[in-house]
Design a protein around this motif. Structure first.
Motif, mmCIF file in Angstrom:
data_model
loop_
_atom_site.group_PDB
_atom_site.id
_atom_site.type_symbol
_atom_site.label_atom_id
_atom_site.label_comp_id
_atom_site.label_asym_id
_atom_site.label_seq_id
_atom_site.Cartn_x
_atom_site.Cartn_y
_atom_site.Cartn_z
ATOM 1 N N GLN A 1 33.514 -19.828 -7.503
ATOM 2 C CA GLN A 1 34.232 -18.936 -6.583
ATOM 3 C C GLN A 1 35.579 -18.512 -7.161
ATOM 4 O O GLN A 1 35.998 -17.374 -7.021
ATOM 5 C CB GLN A 1 34.428 -19.615 -5.227
ATOM 6 C CG GLN A 1 33.153 -19.655 -4.408
ATOM 7 C CD GLN A 1 33.324 -20.460 -3.133
ATOM 8 O OE1 GLN A 1 33.328 -21.680 -3.131
ATOM 9 N NE2 GLN A 1 33.477 -19.763 -2.026
ATOM 10 N N LYS A 2 36.250 -19.460 -7.846
ATOM 11 C CA LYS A 2 37.591 -19.166 -8.356
ATOM 12 C C LYS A 2 37.564 -18.503 -9.719
ATOM 13 O O LYS A 2 38.529 -17.838 -10.114
ATOM 14 C CB LYS A 2 38.390 -20.472 -8.446
ATOM 15 C CG LYS A 2 38.759 -21.025 -7.083
ATOM 16 C CD LYS A 2 39.567 -22.300 -7.216
ATOM 17 C CE LYS A 2 39.732 -22.997 -5.877
ATOM 18 N NZ LYS A 2 39.845 -24.429 -6.019
ATOM 19 N N THR B 1 31.556 -14.024 -14.719
ATOM 20 C CA THR B 1 30.519 -13.489 -13.833
ATOM 21 C C THR B 1 29.141 -14.113 -14.038
ATOM 22 O O THR B 1 28.246 -13.913 -13.221
ATOM 23 C CB THR B 1 30.384 -11.964 -14.039
ATOM 24 O OG1 THR B 1 30.138 -11.736 -15.421
ATOM 25 C CG2 THR B 1 31.631 -11.222 -13.608
ATOM 26 N N LYS C 1 27.809 -12.157 -8.665
ATOM 27 C CA LYS C 1 27.753 -12.945 -9.901
ATOM 28 C C LYS C 1 26.317 -13.390 -10.193
ATOM 29 O O LYS C 1 25.466 -13.398 -9.305
ATOM 30 C CB LYS C 1 28.686 -14.163 -9.797
ATOM 31 C CG LYS C 1 30.154 -13.749 -9.646
ATOM 32 C CD LYS C 1 31.120 -14.902 -9.767
ATOM 33 C CE LYS C 1 32.556 -14.390 -9.625
ATOM 34 N NZ LYS C 1 33.570 -15.433 -9.783
ATOM 35 N N GLN D 1 24.120 -21.507 -1.961
ATOM 36 C CA GLN D 1 25.513 -21.286 -1.541
ATOM 37 C C GLN D 1 26.280 -20.473 -2.584
ATOM 38 O O GLN D 1 27.188 -19.716 -2.236
ATOM 39 C CB GLN D 1 26.233 -22.623 -1.304
ATOM 40 C CG GLN D 1 25.646 -23.447 -0.170
ATOM 41 C CD GLN D 1 25.713 -22.741 1.183
ATOM 42 O OE1 GLN D 1 26.602 -21.932 1.461
ATOM 43 N NE2 GLN D 1 24.744 -23.037 2.039
ATOM 44 N N MET D 2 25.937 -20.637 -3.864
ATOM 45 C CA MET D 2 26.649 -19.870 -4.901
ATOM 46 C C MET D 2 26.364 -18.376 -4.747
ATOM 47 O O MET D 2 27.282 -17.555 -4.802
ATOM 48 C CB MET D 2 26.228 -20.347 -6.302
ATOM 49 C CG MET D 2 26.776 -21.725 -6.629
ATOM 50 S SD MET D 2 26.264 -22.314 -8.258
ATOM 51 C CE MET D 2 27.226 -23.831 -8.356
ATOM 52 N N THR D 3 25.118 -18.017 -4.521
ATOM 53 C CA THR D 3 24.796 -16.589 -4.389
ATOM 54 C C THR D 3 25.322 -16.017 -3.069
ATOM 55 O O THR D 3 25.684 -14.847 -3.000
ATOM 56 C CB THR D 3 23.277 -16.314 -4.506
ATOM 57 O OG1 THR D 3 22.580 -17.352 -3.844
ATOM 58 C CG2 THR D 3 22.805 -16.287 -5.925
ATOM 59 N N ARG D 4 25.395 -16.876 -2.044
ATOM 60 C CA ARG D 4 25.987 -16.415 -0.775
ATOM 61 C C ARG D 4 27.479 -16.146 -0.947
ATOM 62 O O ARG D 4 28.006 -15.146 -0.467
ATOM 63 C CB ARG D 4 25.812 -17.482 0.305
ATOM 64 C CG ARG D 4 24.550 -17.295 1.108
ATOM 65 C CD ARG D 4 24.402 -18.362 2.126
ATOM 66 N NE ARG D 4 25.387 -18.237 3.194
ATOM 67 C CZ ARG D 4 25.284 -18.840 4.357
ATOM 68 N NH1 ARG D 4 24.238 -19.603 4.616
ATOM 69 N NH2 ARG D 4 26.187 -18.693 5.268
ATOM 70 N N ALA D 5 28.158 -17.063 -1.656
ATOM 71 C CA ALA D 5 29.616 -16.936 -1.816
ATOM 72 C C ALA D 5 29.976 -15.826 -2.805
ATOM 73 O O ALA D 5 30.988 -15.142 -2.630
ATOM 74 C CB ALA D 5 30.199 -18.262 -2.293
ATOM 75 N N CYS D 6 29.161 -15.630 -3.825
ATOM 76 C CA CYS D 6 29.479 -14.649 -4.885
ATOM 77 C C CYS D 6 28.247 -13.810 -5.192
ATOM 78 O O CYS D 6 27.625 -13.992 -6.257
ATOM 79 C CB CYS D 6 29.918 -15.359 -6.159
ATOM 80 S SG CYS D 6 31.164 -16.621 -5.937
ATOM 81 N N LEU E 1 30.633 -25.447 -6.966
ATOM 82 C CA LEU E 1 30.670 -24.275 -6.083
ATOM 83 C C LEU E 1 32.073 -23.665 -6.069
ATOM 84 O O LEU E 1 32.237 -22.435 -6.191
ATOM 85 C CB LEU E 1 30.233 -24.696 -4.673
ATOM 86 C CG LEU E 1 30.205 -23.634 -3.590
ATOM 87 C CD1 LEU E 1 29.280 -22.474 -3.948
ATOM 88 C CD2 LEU E 1 29.761 -24.238 -2.246
ATOM 89 N N SER E 2 33.067 -24.502 -5.964
ATOM 90 C CA SER E 2 34.439 -24.007 -5.913
ATOM 91 C C SER E 2 34.819 -23.341 -7.254
ATOM 92 O O SER E 2 35.500 -22.310 -7.286
ATOM 93 C CB SER E 2 35.330 -25.191 -5.555
ATOM 94 O OG SER E 2 36.584 -25.059 -6.069
#
Ligand code: 13P
Ligand code: SF4
Length: 319
Positions: free
Chosen positions: A232-233, A237, A258, A250-255, A228-229
């Motif tokens: 984000q970093k 894409t 992408k 969580q990946m789609t929520r954070a980014c 996940l981190s």
């Protein structure tokens, strides 16, 4: 004739409100793993990987811990918190790795290597932890092994894929227990290569429980929190995600901008969903809090013995 009265089916909104109310009344905290269904992740007070969830369990001031994850995770929370009530929404939510490593056989295996230190993956039963020197997760396994003297012989169980990865990263030759995760061992290298042909710029990110043939295509290997981190970093894409598909929430929520492509398993099944993790539902979370059951209970002697290697893990884990 008397018309039967039907109990109205609770909507998700009712359930969310009811669970929030129960949290307050019980002074409960809901800890959820990234592989839980999205609704459970959304109602949780904390969502994380195995290490972060253990740390949360070790420091919580709640009276009741509702563990939305699998049995070994809730059991670890109970080992750390003997006086708190730990609820697991479905007691059948086990783990193939824990099931493939019965304590009696693990004890016999360890007895063959009496000069070896026993490092055990947290995906194991309390009885197996009680036979171990240090517990680890996929986040800290490499760092923990690197803190031990280079000539220290080590047994690593129960995941041979994580063990092989740690051997590669540390230059060790740990003796491996032959267990594997039924979700991660089913990802198909052939289908992954086909996906890479369709998305040549995509970055492949994979959990170290995957087999070597899959891991060799990965641009990044790590625990769920590490994957996940990384997304984000990363300036990239598009990502092919080779782990349980629950993490995509969580990946789609954070980014949201992408693209995340779940890696395909062998065949046409939905086997990239962990059948144990997915036994928990929002309804079962609610029911567990209403009934204060199913509850995790432990033999006190086993708990005390299992606590030591967990405590060593927490002390040896990088911040
Ligand atoms: P993490 O510690 O990376 O969250 O892994 C837990 C797990 O069960 C992986 O299958
Ligand atoms: Fe166990 Fe694999 Fe499910 Fe993780 S994904 S809980 S290792 S069966």
């Amino acid at each position: 004739m008397v018309t039967p009265t039907l109990t109205p089916v609770a909507t998700h909104l009712d359930l969310f409100a009811q669970i929030e109310d129960l949290k307050r009344r019980l002074n409960a905290v809901i800890l959820a793993h990234y592989y839980q269904e999205p609704d459970i992740q959304d109602i949780a007070d904390f969502v994380g990987d195995s290490l972060a969830l253990s740390r949360q369990a070790a420091q919580t001031e709640a009276d009741v811990i509702v563990f939305a994850g699998v049995h070994f995770m809730a059991e670890t929370a109970k080992i750390l918190n003997p006086t708190k009530q730990v609820l697991l929404p479905d007691l059948q939510a086990g783990c193939s790795l824990a099931e493939q490593c019965p304590a009696e056989r693990f004890a016999q295996f360890c007895a063959q290597y009496s000069d070896h230190l026993v490092i055990t993956y947290i995906n194991s039963t309390a009885e197996v932890k009680a036979l171990s020197d240090i517990i680890c997760t996929s986040s800290n396994a490499v760092a923990i092994v690197n803190q031990l003297p280079a000539d220290q012989p080590i047994i690593f169980g129960p995941d041979k894929n994580l063990g092989r990865y740690v051997n590669r990263m540390t230059g060790r030759n740990m003796v491996l227990w032959p267990g594997a995760c039924i979700v991660h061992e089913i990802f198909s290298e052939k289908k992954l290569i086909q996906l890479l042909n369709r998305y040549p710029t995509a970055k492949v990110i994979a959990h170290p429980e995957c087999e070597e043939a899959v891991l060799r295509h990965a641009d990044h290997i790590g625990s769920t929190a590490s994957l996940l981190s990384y997304v984000q970093k990363s300036p990239e894409t598009t990502f092919i995600v080779v782990t349980e598909s629950g993490i995509l929430h969580q990946m789609t929520r954070a980014c949201p901008e992408k693209t995340f492509i779940p890696a395909p398993p062998n065949g046409n099944c939905a086997c990239n969903e962990c059948p144990y993790m997915r036994l928990n539902t929002l309804e079962k979370v609610n029911l567990a809090m209403v009934n204060r059951s199913p509850e995790i209970t432990l033999d006190e002697e086993i708990r005390v013995r299992a606590l030591q290697p967990i405590q060593r893990m927490l002390d040896m884990s990088p911040a």
